[in-house]
Design a protein around this motif. Structure first.
Motif, PDB file in Angstrom:
ATOM      1  N   THR B 130       0.808  -1.230   0.000  1.00 18.97           N
ATOM      2  CA  THR B 130       0.000   0.000   0.000  1.00 18.97           C
ATOM      3  C   THR B 130       0.838   1.276   0.000  1.00 18.97           C
ATOM      4  N   HIS B 131       1.896   1.316   0.858  1.00 19.27           N
ATOM      5  CA  HIS B 131       2.646   2.573   0.972  1.00 19.27           C
ATOM      6  C   HIS B 131       3.445   2.880  -0.287  1.00 19.27           C
ATOM      7  N   TYR B 132       3.761   1.854  -1.102  1.00 20.93           N
ATOM      8  CA  TYR B 132       4.394   2.123  -2.402  1.00 20.93           C
ATOM      9  C   TYR B 132       3.338   2.484  -3.435  1.00 20.93           C
ATOM     10  N   ARG B 133       2.216   1.780  -3.363  1.00 17.94           N
ATOM     11  CA  ARG B 133       1.160   2.015  -4.341  1.00 17.94           C
ATOM     12  C   ARG B 133       0.654   3.458  -4.272  1.00 17.94           C
ATOM     13  N   GLU B 134       0.503   3.948  -3.034  1.00 22.20           N
ATOM     14  CA  GLU B 134      -0.093   5.281  -2.923  1.00 22.20           C
ATOM     15  C   GLU B 134       0.818   6.379  -3.458  1.00 22.20           C
ATOM     16  N   VAL B 135       2.132   6.201  -3.350  1.00 25.78           N
ATOM     17  CA  VAL B 135       3.008   7.240  -3.939  1.00 25.78           C
ATOM     18  C   VAL B 135       2.975   7.158  -5.461  1.00 25.78           C
ATOM     19  N   VAL B 136       2.862   5.950  -6.006  1.00 27.79           N
ATOM     20  CA  VAL B 136       2.756   5.808  -7.464  1.00 27.79           C
ATOM     21  C   VAL B 136       1.462   6.467  -7.950  1.00 27.79           C
ATOM     22  N   VAL B 137       0.368   6.206  -7.214  1.00 31.56           N
ATOM     23  CA  VAL B 137      -0.929   6.771  -7.620  1.00 31.56           C
ATOM     24  C   VAL B 137      -0.902   8.292  -7.559  1.00 31.56           C
ATOM     25  N   LEU B 138      -0.362   8.819  -6.460  1.00 39.02           N
ATOM     26  CA  LEU B 138      -0.383  10.284  -6.304  1.00 39.02           C
ATOM     27  C   LEU B 138       0.592  10.978  -7.250  1.00 39.02           C
ATOM     28  N   CYS B 139       1.811  10.447  -7.338  1.00 42.54           N
ATOM     29  CA  CYS B 139       2.840  11.149  -8.115  1.00 42.54           C
ATOM     30  C   CYS B 139       2.783  10.821  -9.606  1.00 42.54           C
ATOM     31  N   GLU B 140       2.423   9.604  -9.947  1.00 38.79           N
ATOM     32  CA  GLU B 140       2.422   9.234 -11.363  1.00 38.79           C
ATOM     33  C   GLU B 140       1.046   9.392 -12.001  1.00 38.79           C
ATOM     34  N   PHE B 141       0.026   8.867 -11.360  1.00 33.55           N
ATOM     35  CA  PHE B 141      -1.304   8.949 -11.966  1.00 33.55           C
ATOM     36  C   PHE B 141      -1.968  10.309 -11.714  1.00 33.55           C
ATOM     37  N   GLN B 142      -1.854  10.817 -10.487  1.00 38.85           N
ATOM     38  CA  GLN B 142      -2.489  12.104 -10.161  1.00 38.85           C
ATOM     39  C   GLN B 142      -1.568  13.281 -10.487  1.00 38.85           C
ATOM     40  N   GLU B 143      -0.332  12.965 -10.834  1.00 38.88           N
ATOM     41  CA  GLU B 143       0.667  13.968 -11.219  1.00 38.88           C
ATOM     42  C   GLU B 143       0.863  15.047 -10.155  1.00 38.88           C
ATOM     43  N   SER B 162      11.883   8.485  -1.998  1.00 42.19           N
ATOM     44  CA  SER B 162      12.516   7.160  -1.918  1.00 42.19           C
ATOM     45  C   SER B 162      11.498   6.039  -2.167  1.00 42.19           C
ATOM     46  N   ARG B 163      10.286   6.233  -1.669  1.00 39.90           N
ATOM     47  CA  ARG B 163       9.257   5.201  -1.912  1.00 39.90           C
ATOM     48  C   ARG B 163       8.920   5.105  -3.402  1.00 39.90           C
ATOM     49  N   LEU B 164       8.864   6.255  -4.040  1.00 34.24           N
ATOM     50  CA  LEU B 164       8.526   6.252  -5.466  1.00 34.24           C
ATOM     51  C   LEU B 164       9.634   5.568  -6.267  1.00 34.24           C
ATOM     52  N   ASN B 165      10.863   5.888  -5.906  1.00 31.46           N
ATOM     53  CA  ASN B 165      12.000   5.271  -6.591  1.00 31.46           C
ATOM     54  C   ASN B 165      11.983   3.761  -6.425  1.00 31.46           C
ATOM     55  N   ARG B 166      11.712   3.356  -5.191  1.00 31.49           N
ATOM     56  CA  ARG B 166      11.660   1.919  -4.892  1.00 31.49           C
ATOM     57  C   ARG B 166      10.488   1.257  -5.640  1.00 31.49           C
ATOM     58  N   ALA B 167       9.369   1.941  -5.659  1.00 29.92           N
ATOM     59  CA  ALA B 167       8.187   1.392  -6.347  1.00 29.92           C
ATOM     60  C   ALA B 167       8.457   1.232  -7.837  1.00 29.92           C
ATOM     61  N   ARG B 168       9.107   2.212  -8.426  1.00 26.92           N
ATOM     62  CA  ARG B 168       9.409   2.124  -9.866  1.00 26.92           C
ATOM     63  C   ARG B 168      10.326   0.930 -10.131  1.00 26.92           C
ATOM     64  N   LYS B 169      11.298   0.753  -9.251  1.00 26.05           N
ATOM     65  CA  LYS B 169      12.215  -0.388  -9.433  1.00 26.05           C
ATOM     66  C   LYS B 169      11.459  -1.710  -9.342  1.00 26.05           C
ATOM     67  N   MET B 170      10.546  -1.762  -8.376  1.00 20.59           N
ATOM     68  CA  MET B 170       9.766  -2.997  -8.216  1.00 20.59           C
ATOM     69  C   MET B 170       8.921  -3.266  -9.465  1.00 20.59           C
ATOM     70  N   LEU B 171       8.357  -2.205 -10.006  1.00 25.00           N
ATOM     71  CA  LEU B 171       7.524  -2.366 -11.198  1.00 25.00           C
ATOM     72  C   LEU B 171       8.364  -2.785 -12.403  1.00 25.00           C
ATOM     73  N   VAL B 172       9.557  -2.214 -12.524  1.00 27.64           N
ATOM     74  CA  VAL B 172      10.451  -2.597 -13.621  1.00 27.64           C
ATOM     75  C   VAL B 172      10.826  -4.071 -13.491  1.00 27.64           C
ATOM     76  N   GLU B 173      11.095  -4.495 -12.267  1.00 26.31           N
ATOM     77  CA  GLU B 173      11.441  -5.903 -12.049  1.00 26.31           C
ATOM     78  C   GLU B 173      10.289  -6.822 -12.441  1.00 26.31           C
ATOM     79  N   LYS B 174       9.076  -6.400 -12.102  1.00 28.55           N
ATOM     80  CA  LYS B 174       7.908  -7.208 -12.478  1.00 28.55           C
ATOM     81  C   LYS B 174       7.766  -7.262 -13.993  1.00 28.55           C
TER      82      LYS B 174
END
Lengths: 232, 195
Positions: B130-143, B162-174
């Motif tokens: 959740t804590h990674y998802r919400e930064v992706v939603v706010l910063c990437e989807f909600q801009e 840092s959470r956004l960076n980590r989330a992006r890495k996780m998504l790239v790995e997936k």
């Protein structure tokens, strides 16, 4: 730019890579792959955003929310009215309590507490009058205080019993000289404000000026007070 | 005092039109945020309704010095979502009829690799903690900017970054894991020079 700098650059990725990063990616195949992944990810986010942007909430949600707003307004108005009623009731109760307290405080002056002693004192008064005479009101003379007269005690054992043995009383002071005290007169124990003593020329202890004082009043058979004495 | 704050003030005085205007201005952002977070339209609608119901009850506690109205609303929506996610254990919701129907309609016409990638990313975002998802939603989807996201999440800006960076890495790995074959030739390897 080196690969490590390129990686740091990707970590602070916002919307697009810088010119340096693109130049580096053109030379480094691995970094080109990383750049492609990041770009693909950003592009995916844009696409997802566009897809989700086409979905709208159901129209009835707004209706439900506006109804909830109106319900809340009604509730607040009722709550406000209830508060006002509660304050009014509390104020009313306070007023009643204040008035009751004030009346209770004023009661001794307006209506002295009367303890009627149903004893026929005619014999006692007659004996007392012949023995001692009724004290005349002397404004100059300081009244004597002494213990309750033994004559009265012996004449009316009921009164003697009802009064505490430590009571000290003044002489009877005549109030009404128009008629003699007739047999059948009664002694009535009353409580008066201490200031009443001044009307008979008696000194008042100012330390206890707010305390009532006991008095025995001889009531004629016609109900008119004939004489009074103060008891302590 | 900006327009939103004025609307909040009027709303507190019982102005229905002011509340309606607030709803019109912000309901979409709340809905989209909830939809991205939950991946479920019904849940997103429920969260949006609960958010505005929460606003009705707590509008008086709004402090304009702390955050803009949208951040305040997103904060309410976030609390509702987290409560719902904890309750329903929907962290790994992967299927959503509405979103899938959109994707499916495109798939039926032209099923491309890129659409598959989009679908993969969408599902991967939903499977993030959740804590990674919400930064992706706010910063990437909600801009939103990092600062705005930090206000909504009530955490430092550095944490958001840092959470956004980590989330992006996780998504790239997936993405790599799923499209391994396609990406294998471009994947970072020991060829990279970190010297």
């Amino acid at each position: 730019m080196k690969c490590i700098e390129f990686e740091h650059h990707l970590e602070s990725w916002t919307q697009a890579a810088s010119k340096d990063a693109i130049e580096h990616a053109a030379e480094c195949r691995a970094c080109a792959g990383r750049l492609h992944e990041e770009e693909l990810l950003s592009w995916s986010f844009t696409e997802i955003g566009a897809h989700v942007g086409q979905i709208s909430p159901a129209a009835e949600i707004e209706t439900r929310i506006m109804e909830a707003f109106e319900r809340q307004q009604v509730k607040e108005r009722h709550s406000s009215n209830r508060s006002r009623y509660a304050v009014a009731i509390a104020a009313g109760l306070l007023l009643i309590a204040s008035v009751s307290f004030a009346l209770w405080r004023r009661q001794p002056t307006s209506a002295p507490q009367v303890n009627k002693v149903n004893v026929d004192l005619s014999a006692a008064v007659a004996a007392w009058e012949t023995d001692k005479g009724i004290a005349q009101v002397d404004q100059k003379a300081k009244p004597r205080e002494r213990r309750v007269r033994p004559a009265i005690k012996s004449a009316s054992t009921d009164i003697a019993k009802s009064e505490p043995p430590t009571e000290i009383a003044t002489d009877f002071i005549r109030i009404n000289y128009t008629s003699p005290i007739e047999p059948g007169a009664q002694i009535v124990r009353v409580q008066l404000p201490r200031s009443a003593m001044t009307q008979f020329g008696l000194p008042v202890n100012m330390d206890r000026a707010d305390q009532p004082v006991k008095a025995d009043v001889i009531m004629g058979i016609d109900g008119i007070a004939q004489a009074i004495r103060f008891v302590q | 005092m900006d327009h939103d704050q004025q609307l909040i003030r009027l709303m507190c005085e019982g102005d229905r039109d002011a509340f309606s205007a607030l709803y019109q201005r912000h309901h979409r952002s709340i809905f989209v945020y909830a939809l991205h977070m939950s991946g479920d339209r019904q849940a997103a609608e429920d969260v949006m309704q609960e958010t505005f119901t929460g606003l009705i009850k707590s509008a008086r506690s709004y402090d304009a010095d702390r955050a803009p109205v949208l951040a305040f609303l997103l904060g309410i929506a976030r609390n509702q979502l987290l409560r719902r996610l904890r309750h329903e254990r929907r962290h790994l919701t992967l299927v959503d009829a509405d979103v899938d129907s959109l994707a499916a309609s495109e798939r039926s016409s032209q099923l491309t690799i890129k659409n598959e990638i989009v679908e993969t990313v969408r599902k991967s975002v939903l499977s993030l903690p959740t804590h990674y998802r919400e930064v992706v939603v706010l910063c990437e989807f909600q801009e939103m900017s990092y600062e705005e996201a930090a206000r909504v999440l009530n955490c430092p800006v550095g944490t958001v970054r840092s959470r956004l960076n980590r989330a992006r890495k996780m998504l790239v790995e997936k993405l790599r894991a799923i499209h391994g074959e396609d990406e294998s030739e471009a994947a970072p390897s020991s060829e990279r020079c970190y010297a």
